[in-house]
Design a protein around this motif. Structure first.
Motif, PDB file in Angstrom:
ATOM      1  N   ASN A  63       0.728  -1.079  -0.034  1.00  0.00           N
ATOM      2  CA  ASN A  63       0.090   0.039   0.082  1.00  0.00           C
ATOM      3  C   ASN A  63       1.014   1.177   0.066  1.00  0.00           C
ATOM      4  OD1 ASN A  63      -2.307  -1.479  -0.045  1.00  0.00           O
ATOM      5  ND2 ASN A  63      -2.603  -1.272   2.097  1.00  0.00           N
ATOM      6  N   LYS A 105       0.640   4.090  -2.637  1.00  0.00           N
ATOM      7  CA  LYS A 105       0.717   5.666  -2.525  1.00  0.00           C
ATOM      8  C   LYS A 105       1.745   6.401  -3.043  1.00  0.00           C
ATOM      9  CE  LYS A 105      -1.799   4.404   1.753  1.00  0.00           C
ATOM     10  NZ  LYS A 105      -1.626   4.712   3.597  1.00  0.00           N
ATOM     11  N   ASN A 106       3.022   5.982  -2.822  1.00  0.00           N
ATOM     12  CA  ASN A 106       3.896   6.486  -3.627  1.00  0.00           C
ATOM     13  C   ASN A 106       3.769   6.757  -5.031  1.00  0.00           C
ATOM     14  OD1 ASN A 106       5.427   7.016  -1.237  1.00  0.00           O
ATOM     15  ND2 ASN A 106       6.576   5.076  -1.417  1.00  0.00           N
ATOM     16  N   PHE A 110       1.186   9.474  -5.675  1.00  0.00           N
ATOM     17  CA  PHE A 110       1.828  10.815  -5.591  1.00  0.00           C
ATOM     18  C   PHE A 110       2.864  11.240  -6.711  1.00  0.00           C
ATOM     19  CE2 PHE A 110       5.531  13.119  -3.720  1.00  0.00           C
ATOM     20  CZ  PHE A 110       4.928  14.329  -3.111  1.00  0.00           C
TER      21      PHE A 110
END
Length: 107
Positions: free
Chosen positions: A78, A82-83, A86
């Motif tokens: 996860n 998320k990275n 981003f």
């Protein structure tokens, strides 16, 4: 040796007849204008950010699939996802950020 003499006879009159008072062409130090440089920078930044974000997305997906229910591996996957999001967000915002830079430097 005769070839050198012949070459000098051909080249020397041309150099001797050059007009010393002729204006010299200005030296251009920049290959592109500032807007072109910023557009090229924008394309590179978006491409690099997109490639890195894709790498993290694939890595997160592989970790998620191979986690086997392990909560630490799922959490790690996860984090990678998320990275990736981003990175995609930065790639989308890159044109806006570079417009701000262009406004600051006066392009």
């Amino acid at each position: 040796m005769p070839a050198v003499v012949a070459l000098l006879l051909v080249v020397a009159p041309a150099a001797a007849s050059a007009d010393p008072g002729a204006p010299v062409a200005p030296v251009v130090l920049a290959a592109n204008t500032l807007p072109v440089v910023i557009a090229n920078l924008q394309a590179w930044v978006m491409g690099i950010l997109g490639a890195i974000a894709t790498f993290f997305g694939v890595l997160g997906g592989v970790y998620r699939v191979t986690a086997g229910g392990d909560p630490t591996r799922v959490e790690q996957a996860n984090g990678y996802l998320k990275n990736a999001l981003f990175g995609y967000g930065l790639a989308v915002l890159a044109p806006i950020l570079l417009e701000i830079v262009k406004g600051i430097v006066g392009g």
